[in-house]
Design a protein around this motif. Structure first.
Motif, PDB file in Angstrom:
ATOM      1  N   ALA A   1      42.569  41.940 106.475  1.00 33.37           N
ATOM      2  CA  ALA A   1      42.560  41.634 105.046  1.00 33.37           C
ATOM      3  C   ALA A   1      43.947  41.261 104.545  1.00 33.37           C
ATOM      4  O   ALA A   1      44.115  40.293 103.792  1.00 33.37           O
ATOM      5  CB  ALA A   1      42.011  42.831 104.264  1.00 33.37           C
ATOM      6  N   ALA A   2      44.971  42.003 104.941  1.00 37.33           N
ATOM      7  CA  ALA A   2      46.331  41.734 104.452  1.00 37.33           C
ATOM      8  C   ALA A   2      46.804  40.344 104.882  1.00 37.33           C
ATOM      9  O   ALA A   2      47.486  39.650 104.115  1.00 37.33           O
ATOM     10  CB  ALA A   2      47.290  42.804 104.964  1.00 37.33           C
ATOM     11  N   ASP A   3      46.434  39.932 106.094  1.00 34.79           N
ATOM     12  CA  ASP A   3      46.833  38.604 106.566  1.00 34.79           C
ATOM     13  C   ASP A   3      46.149  37.506 105.760  1.00 34.79           C
ATOM     14  O   ASP A   3      46.735  36.458 105.494  1.00 34.79           O
ATOM     15  CB  ASP A   3      46.495  38.442 108.047  1.00 34.79           C
ATOM     16  CG  ASP A   3      47.315  39.365 108.937  1.00 34.79           C
ATOM     17  OD1 ASP A   3      48.395  39.818 108.491  1.00 34.79           O
ATOM     18  OD2 ASP A   3      46.872  39.645 110.064  1.00 34.79           O
ATOM     19  N   MET A   4      44.881  37.723 105.392  1.00 34.67           N
ATOM     20  CA  MET A   4      44.167  36.733 104.596  1.00 34.67           C
ATOM     21  C   MET A   4      44.812  36.577 103.220  1.00 34.67           C
ATOM     22  O   MET A   4      44.984  35.456 102.713  1.00 34.67           O
ATOM     23  CB  MET A   4      42.692  37.140 104.422  1.00 34.67           C
ATOM     24  CG  MET A   4      41.916  37.248 105.716  1.00 34.67           C
ATOM     25  SD  MET A   4      41.802  35.689 106.605  1.00 34.67           S
ATOM     26  CE  MET A   4      41.949  36.276 108.300  1.00 34.67           C
ATOM     27  N   VAL A   5      45.199  37.687 102.633  1.00 31.96           N
ATOM     28  CA  VAL A   5      45.843  37.642 101.317  1.00 31.96           C
ATOM     29  C   VAL A   5      47.199  36.947 101.410  1.00 31.96           C
ATOM     30  O   VAL A   5      47.554  36.118 100.553  1.00 31.96           O
ATOM     31  CB  VAL A   5      45.987  39.070 100.746  1.00 31.96           C
ATOM     32  CG1 VAL A   5      46.846  39.060  99.477  1.00 31.96           C
ATOM     33  CG2 VAL A   5      44.616  39.665 100.460  1.00 31.96           C
TER      34      VAL A   5
END
Length: 263
Positions: free
Chosen positions: A249-253
């Motif tokens: 999730a953090a990479d997508m954001v």
């Protein structure tokens, strides 16, 4: 250096990929960005065409333009001498399900958009001639889908809840990883080019987890009409072409904030 025509330079995905390739130019080819206005004049000779363009909203008549755009991409490839065309389809052609969808699965599209993409794929399968076509069935592209459009707005984010504090789960891909996939598929030997390829990073992500990673307040709501709990793609064929990191999730954001198609 090979020239690759990129159709759809003004769309949100085209603008986002242009940012990625400005930061890290693709290996092995030079992108030549093409908008619809550019089609009024001559185009350079090219080795491949990537058709990013498409209609994502509207009624059935508007969405039916996707088939015509796919055919136009093939005509452009023939005129420019390109040997291959990459067409962007969608995981929406599969419908809903809990397990991973494979390229050979029967298509059961949900909604007009999924049906339009399935119709587009059927049209592509009947386009013969010297051009080889490859349909890329994309998962959700972080920064360019409806979740990130909502994240770009203000206020709490309503998310359908399935089970105990679990939102809709989808196969996602970040923009830099999508660029890597396109580069890898362009580099394949022509005879190795698949007719259809699922495109996403391994492991489906919970949309609520992405929203919380973006620092947004999540308001849980009962599943609304047409809500689908999980759409996950099987990625064995893609893994034999390019190795991508597990979706986080953090990479997508982070990719959305760096390159995303929504402001």
């Amino acid at each position: 250096m090979k020239t690759v025509l990129i159709l759809g330079k003004t769309g949100k995905l085209g603008r986002a990929l242009a940012r990625v390739w400005r930061a890290a130019p693709p290996e092995g080819f030079q992108p030549h960005w093409v908008g619809r206005a550019d089609l009024e004049g001559p185009l350079p000779a090219a080795s491949a065409v990537i058709a990013l363009w498409g209609v994502t909203s509207g009624d059935a008549r508007a969405l039916a333009q996707n088939s015509g755009l796919a055919e136009a991409a093939v005509m452009i490839a023939r005129a420019s001498g390109a040997a291959r065309v990459l067409h962007l389809s969608s995981a929406a052609v599969y419908g809903a399900g809990q397990s991973g969808f494979g390229e050979a699965d029967v298509l059961r599209p949900l909604g007009a958009y999924g049906q339009a993409k399935a119709d587009m794929e059927a049209r592509i399968s009947h386009l013969g001639g010297p051009v080889r076509n490859c349909v890329l069935r994309l998962g959700n592209v972080a920064g360019c889908d409806s979740l990130f459009r909502a994240l770009a707005a203000d206020g709490p984010l309503q998310i359908d809840r399935f089970g105990a504090r679990r939102g809709p789960e989808r196969s996602y891909i970040a923009l830099p990883e999508l660029a890597r996939v396109l580069e890898a598929v362009i580099a394949l030997r022509l005879e190795a080019l698949p007719a259809v390829l699922n495109v996403a990073q391994p492991e489906a992500l919970d949309m609520a987890e992405i929203a919380m990673a973006a620092g947004r307040e999540v308001v849980w709501v009962a599943p609304r009409a047409g809500a689908v709990a999980r759409v996950e793609l099987e990625l064995g064929a893609l893994g034999r072409i390019v190795t991508l990191p597990q979706a986080r999730a953090a990479d997508m954001v982070r990719a959305w904030r760096d390159y995303g198609g929504w402001a």
